[in-house]
Motif scaffolding. Structure first.
Motif, PDB file in Angstrom:
ATOM      1  N   ASP A  72      -5.227  -0.438  -3.261  1.00 26.05           N
ATOM      2  CA  ASP A  72      -5.423  -0.629  -4.757  1.00 26.05           C
ATOM      3  C   ASP A  72      -5.016  -2.328  -5.358  1.00 26.05           C
ATOM      4  O   ASP A  72      -4.616  -2.844  -5.596  1.00 26.05           O
ATOM      5  CB  ASP A  72      -5.217   0.013  -6.140  1.00 26.05           C
ATOM      6  CG  ASP A  72      -6.377  -0.171  -6.669  1.00 26.05           C
ATOM      7  OD1 ASP A  72      -6.626  -1.326  -6.976  1.00 26.05           O
ATOM      8  OD2 ASP A  72      -6.158   0.821  -7.166  1.00 26.05           O
ATOM      9  N   LEU A  73      -6.706  -3.280  -4.529  1.00 26.28           N
ATOM     10  CA  LEU A  73      -6.837  -4.086  -5.267  1.00 26.28           C
ATOM     11  C   LEU A  73      -6.600  -4.836  -6.708  1.00 26.28           C
ATOM     12  O   LEU A  73      -6.649  -5.977  -7.290  1.00 26.28           O
ATOM     13  CB  LEU A  73      -7.604  -5.344  -4.775  1.00 26.28           C
ATOM     14  CG  LEU A  73      -7.890  -5.521  -3.055  1.00 26.28           C
ATOM     15  CD1 LEU A  73      -9.225  -5.455  -2.491  1.00 26.28           C
ATOM     16  CD2 LEU A  73      -6.880  -6.206  -2.333  1.00 26.28           C
ATOM     17  N   ARG A 110      -8.920  -9.048   1.625  1.00 24.52           N
ATOM     18  CA  ARG A 110      -8.669  -9.760   0.031  1.00 24.52           C
ATOM     19  C   ARG A 110      -7.385  -9.619  -0.114  1.00 24.52           C
ATOM     20  O   ARG A 110      -7.037 -10.808  -0.931  1.00 24.52           O
ATOM     21  CB  ARG A 110      -9.602  -8.777  -0.897  1.00 24.52           C
ATOM     22  CG  ARG A 110     -11.339  -8.491  -0.545  1.00 24.52           C
ATOM     23  CD  ARG A 110     -11.205  -9.784  -1.840  1.00 24.52           C
ATOM     24  NE  ARG A 110     -11.488  -9.711  -2.754  1.00 24.52           N
ATOM     25  CZ  ARG A 110     -10.529 -10.837  -3.465  1.00 24.52           C
ATOM     26  NH1 ARG A 110     -10.391 -11.834  -3.077  1.00 24.52           N
ATOM     27  NH2 ARG A 110     -10.250 -10.012  -4.830  1.00 24.52           N
ATOM     28  N   ASP A 126      -5.965   1.347   2.354  1.00 28.48           N
ATOM     29  CA  ASP A 126      -6.328   0.309   2.381  1.00 28.48           C
ATOM     30  C   ASP A 126      -5.363  -0.053   0.576  1.00 28.48           C
ATOM     31  O   ASP A 126      -4.883   1.655  -0.484  1.00 28.48           O
ATOM     32  CB  ASP A 126      -7.655  -0.026   1.470  1.00 28.48           C
ATOM     33  CG  ASP A 126      -8.877  -0.636   2.756  1.00 28.48           C
ATOM     34  OD1 ASP A 126      -7.735  -0.818   3.969  1.00 28.48           O
ATOM     35  OD2 ASP A 126      -9.668  -0.685   2.440  1.00 28.48           O
ATOM     36  N   VAL A 173      -5.989   0.726   7.829  1.00 22.68           N
ATOM     37  CA  VAL A 173      -6.823  -0.529   7.016  1.00 22.68           C
ATOM     38  C   VAL A 173      -7.735  -1.559   7.111  1.00 22.68           C
ATOM     39  O   VAL A 173      -7.853  -1.634   8.252  1.00 22.68           O
ATOM     40  CB  VAL A 173      -5.052  -1.172   6.254  1.00 22.68           C
ATOM     41  CG1 VAL A 173      -5.511  -2.562   5.297  1.00 22.68           C
ATOM     42  CG2 VAL A 173      -4.104  -0.578   5.992  1.00 22.68           C
ATOM     43  N   ASN A 190       0.803  -1.451  -0.192  1.00 23.96           N
ATOM     44  CA  ASN A 190      -0.006  -0.008  -0.254  1.00 23.96           C
ATOM     45  C   ASN A 190       0.678   1.382   0.333  1.00 23.96           C
ATOM     46  O   ASN A 190       0.832   1.850  -0.795  1.00 23.96           O
ATOM     47  CB  ASN A 190      -1.042  -0.288   1.052  1.00 23.96           C
ATOM     48  CG  ASN A 190      -0.070  -0.395   2.431  1.00 23.96           C
ATOM     49  OD1 ASN A 190       0.927  -0.824   2.675  1.00 23.96           O
ATOM     50  ND2 ASN A 190      -0.797  -0.027   3.666  1.00 23.96           N
ATOM     51  N   ASN A 245     -10.179  -5.707   3.323  1.00 28.07           N
ATOM     52  CA  ASN A 245      -8.606  -5.280   2.081  1.00 28.07           C
ATOM     53  C   ASN A 245      -7.746  -6.146   2.885  1.00 28.07           C
ATOM     54  O   ASN A 245      -7.729  -6.402   1.849  1.00 28.07           O
ATOM     55  CB  ASN A 245      -8.258  -4.008   2.944  1.00 28.07           C
ATOM     56  CG  ASN A 245      -7.229  -3.302   1.129  1.00 28.07           C
ATOM     57  OD1 ASN A 245      -5.814  -2.791   1.672  1.00 28.07           O
ATOM     58  ND2 ASN A 245      -8.184  -3.158   0.567  1.00 28.07           N
TER      59      ASN A 245
END
Ligand code: F0G
Length: 459
Positions: free
Chosen positions: A162-163, A202, A160, A195, A123, A199
């Motif tokens: 960025d997935l 995932r 978080d 966070v 992150n 998140n």
């Protein structure tokens, strides 16, 4: 406690350390002698030290009592066994390696996993994390969520990752080339922003799917747990320590600087699930840090870490901790001081470019604010802008950093509400005289990490 407006410190004071009250004239001399760089100030000339929250905590009477009890045996120290048990119970990881501070764990783990051609994804990598990765020859890529780029935009979990970018990067670079995915909780460089559990979960699922190692940089995980309980649906009634344990459960290991949420002045550890990886790191640990049952630590340090890791999850402590940082930030925000919103866990990040719009970035508005805070109030803070991250092009013209920030990092259990009220009052003075403040130019600087030692003069 819930029905009172006043946040009281959930401790009483047993030992006091006097701080020196100086006059503005005296501070002018001190700052001049420090070449307008607060890193060069003597701490005895500082009234309120907001340079860092790292290693600056006040230990509890229980921790001090534990220090006397510290077992200084070279091998098999009972203080080590106590720390090991505590870290195992908290993280759920099998292999615990003590280190003298966070970056020692980073050097061991990322030095081993890194090297030319490897990529690390986070992150946001903290400076020392990035430095250790790049020193190994590998590449460090930051992928915070888009929302984190807008200082004033509210998002409950601005820390978080960025997935979408994470999946893209893994498939572009190939999972065999990813050294590790590192989730920094809370995200220090991104403003101390939390966070979310969702998140963190995932990220774990994506890493598992692609067989990529997942590491938590967990030095502020208790503070992060506070935000999850108060902002994420489903966690309202989950105790803070349980929240942290759940977050650890998604990852393969962690690196911790105990100088933050373990409430000690020195220490750290590396904790891993995998035996093979742990064996490789243990070799490096013995060569550079110390034997496996002390790393770079003395027995009393390990004793204090074991106790601090329990104390930090105390609900009254965490409420005081997060609310007093928020209180400072919210008051400043209402007074019209531009800053990163919402307020993070360990620090308030001020936007110096908006505070001093008349000072061009080439004259370092962040440095101007840092100097003003010291001159007017004896407050020490740190510039996180073009002094720290600026570069030069081939004509020696400054390539500025994306933001000109100043960090007020709050040490744990050190300052009281009235210290915070005082800081707010200093800002009233700063606001009244904003227009007359001038910028700075650098007169001397080293090639690397110039912010520590550069010398300045007023323009
Ligand atoms: N990771 C994060 C997120 C940090 O904030 C720090 C230190 C480290 C790793 C390195 O730990 O100092 O024990 O070697 N942050 C301090 C700060 C220096 O002021 O933010 P360390």
């Amino acid at each position: 406690m819930d029905h009172f407006r006043t946040i009281i410190e959930p401790f009483k004071i047993k030992t006091v350390e006097p701080i020196t009250v100086t006059s503005e004239e005296e501070r002018e001399t001190h700052l001049k002698e420090a070449f307008y760089n607060p890193f060069k100030l003597r701490s005895e000339h500082v009234l309120i030290d907001f340079l860092t929250d790292s290693g600056t905590s006040a230990m509890s009477s229980r921790q001090w009592a534990g220090m006397i009890d510290g077992d200084e045996a070279y091998a098999g120290s009972k203080s080590w066994l106590k720390m090991e048990e505590e870290v195992k119970d908290l993280t759920g990881y099998e292999h615990i390696l003590p280190t003298h501070q966070g970056r020692a764990g980073e050097r061991i783990l990322y030095g081993y996993l890194g090297g030319k051609g490897k990529v690390f994804i986070s992150n946001t990598h903290f400076d020392t994390t990035r430095a250790n990765i790049e020193f190994s020859g590998a590449e460090a890529i930051d992928i915070p969520i888009e929302e984190s780029l807008y200082p004033l935009l509210y998002h409950p979990f601005k820390g978080d990752m960025d997935l979408v970018k994470l999946e893209q990067l893994i498939s572009e670079r190939g999972s065999e080339n990813i050294g590790a995915v590192i989730l920094t909780v809370t995200n220090n460089s991104g403003g101390g922003q939390p966070v979310s559990m969702n998140n963190a979960r995932r990220v774990g699922e994506i890493c598992k799917e692609h067989n990529v190692l997942y590491i938590l940089d967990c030095c502020r995980i208790a503070e992060n747990a506070y935000f999850i309980q108060h902002r994420e649906a489903g966690y309202e009634n989950v105790p803070y320590r349980k929240i942290a344990q759940e977050m650890f459960s998604f990852a393969d290991g962690c690196v911790m600087s105990a100088k933050k949420d373990a409430l000690v002045n020195m220490g750290g550890f590396l904790a891993l699930r995998n035996q093979e990886l742990s064996d490789a790191c243990t070799n490096l640990l013995i060569i550079t840090e110390g034997f496996v049952t002390y790393g770079g630590l003395s027995g009393r340090d390990m004793e204090a870490i074991a106790i601090g890791l329990r104390e930090v999850f105390d609900p009254d402590y965490l409420k005081y901790r997060i609310r007093s940082t928020e209180y400072l930030g919210e008051k400043l925000f209402k007074m019209g001081v531009p800053l990163i919103w919402p307020i993070g866990g360990h620090a308030v990040y001020l936007d110096a470019k908006s505070f001093y719009p008349h000072i061009p970035v080439e004259q370092y508005p962040g440095q101007a604010l840092v100097c003003e805070l010291y001159l007017k109030g004896g407050i020490r803070s740190v510039e996180i802008g073009s002094v720290m991250f600026g570069k030069y092009d081939e004509n020696r013209k400054l390539i500025p950093a994306p933001n000109e920030l100043v960090r007020l990092a709050i040490p744990r259990r050190v300052y009281t509400q009235s210290h915070i009220e005082y800081v707010i009052e200093v800002f009233e003075k700063l606001l009244a005289k904003k227009e007359s403040v001038r910028g700075y130019r650098i007169t001397e600087e080293p090639r690397f990490l110039r912010h520590f030692t550069a010398k300045f003069e007023m323009v």
